[in-house]
Design a protein around this motif. Structure first.
Motif, PDB file in Angstrom:
ATOM      1  N   ILE A  65     -56.309-114.711-105.575  1.00 61.46           N
ATOM      2  CA  ILE A  65     -56.846-114.094-106.735  1.00 61.46           C
ATOM      3  C   ILE A  65     -57.920-113.166-106.290  1.00 61.46           C
ATOM      4  O   ILE A  65     -57.820-111.868-106.948  1.00 61.46           O
ATOM      5  CB  ILE A  65     -57.612-115.130-107.710  1.00 61.46           C
ATOM      6  CG1 ILE A  65     -58.066-114.237-109.128  1.00 61.46           C
ATOM      7  CG2 ILE A  65     -58.844-115.744-107.125  1.00 61.46           C
ATOM      8  CD1 ILE A  65     -56.856-113.775-109.838  1.00 61.46           C
ATOM      9  N   GLU A  66     -58.627-113.361-105.190  1.00 55.50           N
ATOM     10  CA  GLU A  66     -59.323-112.371-104.601  1.00 55.50           C
ATOM     11  C   GLU A  66     -58.757-111.214-104.093  1.00 55.50           C
ATOM     12  O   GLU A  66     -59.098-109.913-104.435  1.00 55.50           O
ATOM     13  CB  GLU A  66     -60.290-112.724-103.491  1.00 55.50           C
ATOM     14  CG  GLU A  66     -61.240-114.093-103.670  1.00 55.50           C
ATOM     15  CD  GLU A  66     -60.543-115.427-103.750  1.00 55.50           C
ATOM     16  OE1 GLU A  66     -59.169-115.575-103.250  1.00 55.50           O
ATOM     17  OE2 GLU A  66     -61.156-116.382-104.257  1.00 55.50           O
ATOM     18  N   PHE A  67     -57.488-111.475-103.298  1.00 54.63           N
ATOM     19  CA  PHE A  67     -56.660-110.147-103.000  1.00 54.63           C
ATOM     20  C   PHE A  67     -56.394-109.445-104.277  1.00 54.63           C
ATOM     21  O   PHE A  67     -56.194-108.198-104.161  1.00 54.63           O
ATOM     22  CB  PHE A  67     -55.667-110.940-102.254  1.00 54.63           C
ATOM     23  CG  PHE A  67     -54.459-109.834-101.652  1.00 54.63           C
ATOM     24  CD1 PHE A  67     -54.687-108.993-100.621  1.00 54.63           C
ATOM     25  CD2 PHE A  67     -53.485-109.435-102.594  1.00 54.63           C
ATOM     26  CE1 PHE A  67     -53.820-108.062-100.442  1.00 54.63           C
ATOM     27  CE2 PHE A  67     -52.596-108.750-102.146  1.00 54.63           C
ATOM     28  CZ  PHE A  67     -52.824-107.876-101.172  1.00 54.63           C
ATOM     29  N   ALA A  73     -57.957-103.226-108.265  1.00 52.23           N
ATOM     30  CA  ALA A  73     -58.879-102.157-108.314  1.00 52.23           C
ATOM     31  C   ALA A  73     -58.793-100.871-107.599  1.00 52.23           C
ATOM     32  O   ALA A  73     -58.846 -99.670-107.872  1.00 52.23           O
ATOM     33  CB  ALA A  73     -60.315-102.659-107.718  1.00 52.23           C
ATOM     34  N   LEU A  74     -58.183-101.201-106.093  1.00 60.14           N
ATOM     35  CA  LEU A  74     -57.715 -99.978-105.471  1.00 60.14           C
ATOM     36  C   LEU A  74     -56.614 -99.287-105.943  1.00 60.14           C
ATOM     37  O   LEU A  74     -56.724 -97.934-105.950  1.00 60.14           O
ATOM     38  CB  LEU A  74     -57.494-100.533-103.949  1.00 60.14           C
ATOM     39  CG  LEU A  74     -58.735-100.958-103.202  1.00 60.14           C
ATOM     40  CD1 LEU A  74     -58.381-101.677-101.979  1.00 60.14           C
ATOM     41  CD2 LEU A  74     -59.832 -99.880-102.980  1.00 60.14           C
ATOM     42  N   ALA A 121     -48.182-103.430 -99.629  1.00 60.98           N
ATOM     43  CA  ALA A 121     -47.209-104.471 -99.017  1.00 60.98           C
ATOM     44  C   ALA A 121     -48.002-104.510 -97.597  1.00 60.98           C
ATOM     45  O   ALA A 121     -47.748-106.029 -97.265  1.00 60.98           O
ATOM     46  CB  ALA A 121     -45.911-103.791 -98.726  1.00 60.98           C
ATOM     47  N   TRP A 122     -48.271-103.835 -96.782  1.00 64.46           N
ATOM     48  CA  TRP A 122     -49.141-104.066 -95.635  1.00 64.46           C
ATOM     49  C   TRP A 122     -50.324-104.901 -95.777  1.00 64.46           C
ATOM     50  O   TRP A 122     -50.567-105.734 -94.874  1.00 64.46           O
ATOM     51  CB  TRP A 122     -49.647-102.642 -94.913  1.00 64.46           C
ATOM     52  CG  TRP A 122     -50.391-102.732 -93.860  1.00 64.46           C
ATOM     53  CD1 TRP A 122     -50.239-103.087 -92.601  1.00 64.46           C
ATOM     54  CD2 TRP A 122     -52.115-102.880 -93.714  1.00 64.46           C
ATOM     55  NE1 TRP A 122     -51.327-103.450 -91.848  1.00 64.46           N
ATOM     56  CE2 TRP A 122     -52.354-103.245 -92.630  1.00 64.46           C
ATOM     57  CE3 TRP A 122     -52.836-102.797 -94.830  1.00 64.46           C
ATOM     58  CZ2 TRP A 122     -53.728-103.388 -92.120  1.00 64.46           C
ATOM     59  CZ3 TRP A 122     -54.063-102.875 -94.409  1.00 64.46           C
ATOM     60  CH2 TRP A 122     -54.596-103.210 -93.285  1.00 64.46           C
ATOM     61  N   ALA A 123     -50.951-104.576 -96.826  1.00 67.38           N
ATOM     62  CA  ALA A 123     -52.022-105.459 -97.129  1.00 67.38           C
ATOM     63  C   ALA A 123     -51.923-106.801 -97.501  1.00 67.38           C
ATOM     64  O   ALA A 123     -52.456-107.726 -97.133  1.00 67.38           O
ATOM     65  CB  ALA A 123     -52.956-104.736 -98.310  1.00 67.38           C
ATOM     66  N   TRP A 124     -50.791-106.828 -98.518  1.00 67.30           N
ATOM     67  CA  TRP A 124     -50.198-108.302 -98.569  1.00 67.30           C
ATOM     68  C   TRP A 124     -49.927-109.224 -97.205  1.00 67.30           C
ATOM     69  O   TRP A 124     -50.185-110.286 -97.175  1.00 67.30           O
ATOM     70  CB  TRP A 124     -49.109-108.372 -99.527  1.00 67.30           C
ATOM     71  CG  TRP A 124     -48.584-109.766 -99.803  1.00 67.30           C
ATOM     72  CD1 TRP A 124     -49.340-110.538-100.864  1.00 67.30           C
ATOM     73  CD2 TRP A 124     -47.392-110.044 -99.469  1.00 67.30           C
ATOM     74  NE1 TRP A 124     -48.257-111.608-100.790  1.00 67.30           N
ATOM     75  CE2 TRP A 124     -47.030-111.475 -99.935  1.00 67.30           C
ATOM     76  CE3 TRP A 124     -46.345-109.784 -98.560  1.00 67.30           C
ATOM     77  CZ2 TRP A 124     -45.920-112.204 -99.712  1.00 67.30           C
ATOM     78  CZ3 TRP A 124     -45.261-110.354 -98.377  1.00 67.30           C
ATOM     79  CH2 TRP A 124     -45.012-111.908 -98.808  1.00 67.30           C
ATOM     80  N   VAL A 125     -49.106-108.356 -96.465  1.00 67.78           N
ATOM     81  CA  VAL A 125     -48.654-109.020 -95.078  1.00 67.78           C
ATOM     82  C   VAL A 125     -49.825-109.345 -94.338  1.00 67.78           C
ATOM     83  O   VAL A 125     -49.902-110.660 -93.897  1.00 67.78           O
ATOM     84  CB  VAL A 125     -47.633-108.233 -94.269  1.00 67.78           C
ATOM     85  CG1 VAL A 125     -47.648-108.657 -92.840  1.00 67.78           C
ATOM     86  CG2 VAL A 125     -46.426-107.930 -95.258  1.00 67.78           C
ATOM     87  N   THR A 126     -50.744-108.588 -94.367  1.00 65.02           N
ATOM     88  CA  THR A 126     -52.100-108.655 -93.239  1.00 65.02           C
ATOM     89  C   THR A 126     -53.175-109.617 -93.953  1.00 65.02           C
ATOM     90  O   THR A 126     -53.802-110.491 -93.118  1.00 65.02           O
ATOM     91  CB  THR A 126     -52.728-107.463 -93.167  1.00 65.02           C
ATOM     92  OG1 THR A 126     -51.811-106.463 -92.712  1.00 65.02           O
ATOM     93  CG2 THR A 126     -53.833-107.596 -92.167  1.00 65.02           C
TER      94      THR A 126
END
Length: 129
Positions: A65-67, A73-74, A121-126
């Motif tokens: 949920i934090e992600f 927001a971003l 997608a990069w943020a999700w993977v990372t």
């Protein structure tokens, strides 16, 4: 465990489908009019429609949920400003669909949105997968 190629590919595909619906099927006249004005309620609502779709997608991918809250927001901020930049440029240059510059502006707008999804997608993977 790192995300599989298939999961990343599916995430990007779902974000593209969401984008198509939010940009081309779910926009109201309020969202489409007066977009060259910075504080435009319709553009804020339009960006929120995109965010709702992304929240659903990342929830389906069981992102924390934090992600989801941070990425939402971003995405809202980025989407709002990409659309404002295109609208204000198009208004300033008085662009219309029969002009090549109109389509270059529209194409750049869509490219920036697509690059946003690659970043998401990069943020999700990372950070979340």
């Amino acid at each position: 465990m790192p995300a599989s190629f298939g999961a990343v590919f599916l995430l990007l595909c779902l974000l593209q489908v969401k984008h198509m619906f939010a940009d081309y099927y779910l926009q109201t006249p309020k969202m489409l009019s007066g977009r060259g004005t910075y504080f435009h309620v319709g553009r804020a609502q339009h960006a929120a429609v995109h965010v709702v779709g992304s929240v659903i997608i990342f929830a389906l991918f069981r992102a924390p949920i934090e992600f989801i809250l941070i990425i939402a927001a971003l995405e809202w901020i980025v989407h709002f400003h990409i659309d404002f930049a295109k609208a204000s440029y198009s208004d300033r240059k008085q662009l219309h669909p029969n002009q090549a510059a109109f389509w270059r502006a529209a194409g750049l707008d869509q490219l920036l949105h697509n690059l946003t999804y690659i970043g998401m997608a990069w943020a999700w993977v990372t950070f979340a997968a």
